[in-house]
Design a protein around this motif. Structure first.
Motif, PDB file in Angstrom:
ATOM      1  N   ILE A  11      -4.525   1.820 -12.711  1.00  0.00           N
ATOM      2  CA  ILE A  11      -4.073   2.165 -11.263  1.00  0.00           C
ATOM      3  C   ILE A  11      -5.053   2.569 -10.606  1.00  0.00           C
ATOM      4  N   GLU A  12      -5.635   2.008  -9.269  1.00  0.00           N
ATOM      5  CA  GLU A  12      -6.698   2.254  -8.647  1.00  0.00           C
ATOM      6  C   GLU A  12      -6.074   3.015  -7.325  1.00  0.00           C
ATOM      7  N   THR A  13      -5.220   2.508  -6.889  1.00  0.00           N
ATOM      8  CA  THR A  13      -4.249   3.080  -5.449  1.00  0.00           C
ATOM      9  C   THR A  13      -2.671   2.713  -6.001  1.00  0.00           C
ATOM     10  N   GLU A  38     -11.027   8.105 -10.603  1.00  0.00           N
ATOM     11  CA  GLU A  38     -11.208   8.442  -9.095  1.00  0.00           C
ATOM     12  C   GLU A  38      -9.982   7.622  -8.204  1.00  0.00           C
ATOM     13  N   ALA A  39      -8.833   7.444  -8.706  1.00  0.00           N
ATOM     14  CA  ALA A  39      -7.831   6.619  -8.026  1.00  0.00           C
ATOM     15  C   ALA A  39      -7.260   7.525  -6.882  1.00  0.00           C
ATOM     16  N   THR A  40      -6.511   6.951  -6.120  1.00  0.00           N
ATOM     17  CA  THR A  40      -5.943   7.634  -4.888  1.00  0.00           C
ATOM     18  C   THR A  40      -4.295   7.437  -5.173  1.00  0.00           C
ATOM     19  N   VAL A  41      -3.580   8.407  -4.697  1.00  0.00           N
ATOM     20  CA  VAL A  41      -2.148   8.274  -4.547  1.00  0.00           C
ATOM     21  C   VAL A  41      -1.828   8.761  -3.202  1.00  0.00           C
ATOM     22  N   THR A  42      -1.044   8.041  -2.257  1.00  0.00           N
ATOM     23  CA  THR A  42      -0.364   8.318  -0.995  1.00  0.00           C
ATOM     24  C   THR A  42       1.029   8.714  -1.454  1.00  0.00           C
ATOM     25  N   ASP A  43       1.580   9.688  -0.840  1.00  0.00           N
ATOM     26  CA  ASP A  43       3.051   9.919  -1.317  1.00  0.00           C
ATOM     27  C   ASP A  43       3.447  10.838  -0.028  1.00  0.00           C
ATOM     28  N   PHE A  49       1.120  -0.816  -5.766  1.00  0.00           N
ATOM     29  CA  PHE A  49       0.187  -0.677  -6.618  1.00  0.00           C
ATOM     30  C   PHE A  49      -1.119  -1.478  -6.685  1.00  0.00           C
ATOM     31  N   ALA A  50      -2.465  -0.970  -6.719  1.00  0.00           N
ATOM     32  CA  ALA A  50      -3.489  -2.035  -6.754  1.00  0.00           C
ATOM     33  C   ALA A  50      -4.154  -1.527  -8.171  1.00  0.00           C
TER      34      ALA A  50
END
Length: 119
Positions: free
Chosen positions: A112-114, A40-45, A105-106
């Motif tokens: 990796i969560e975010t 359920e991670a998120t990536v913002t790019d 990274f979190a």
């Protein structure tokens, strides 16, 4: 709790899951890169957020094929427990040709969560 100051670390001191992701992404190995993320991670790019494994897989696949570029890990910081920043220098055929990007990274439970990628 007092604010922690970012601590500069050697790039090879980043947690294994981060280096695994960075190495896999550089090699265009989508399956290995995706395996570094929580389901359920998120990536913002590039101003867009991709949430969950299917969306992140689509983002990884698109990012791997959109441009040809090289990356070099140039710096790293630990900003809090389970929070890291890796700076990568990219050169390629994308608009502008060169850029230094900060990968924020979190981590949670060793994955990796975010991930937020920004200049």
């Amino acid at each position: 709790m007092p604010n922690e100051q970012p601590q500069t670390i050697a790039p090879d001191a980043l947690p294994e899951v981060i280096t695994r992701y960075l190495d896999a992404h550089r090699a265009r190995d989508t399956a290995t890169a995706l395996g570094a993320f929580h389901p359920e991670a998120t990536v913002t790019d590039d101003g867009r957020t991709h949430r969950g494994a299917p969306a992140i897989e689509t983002w990884l696949t698109r990012a791997a094929g959109e441009y040809t570029y090289t990356t070099e890990l140039t710096a790293a910081w630990k900003t809090a427990p389970d929070r890291y920043v890796a700076t990568q220098h990219l050169e390629g055929d994308f608009p502008g040709g060169t850029v230094d990007l900060h990968y924020r990274f979190a981590l949670s439970d060793g994955r990796i969560e975010t991930l937020v990628i920004e200049p």
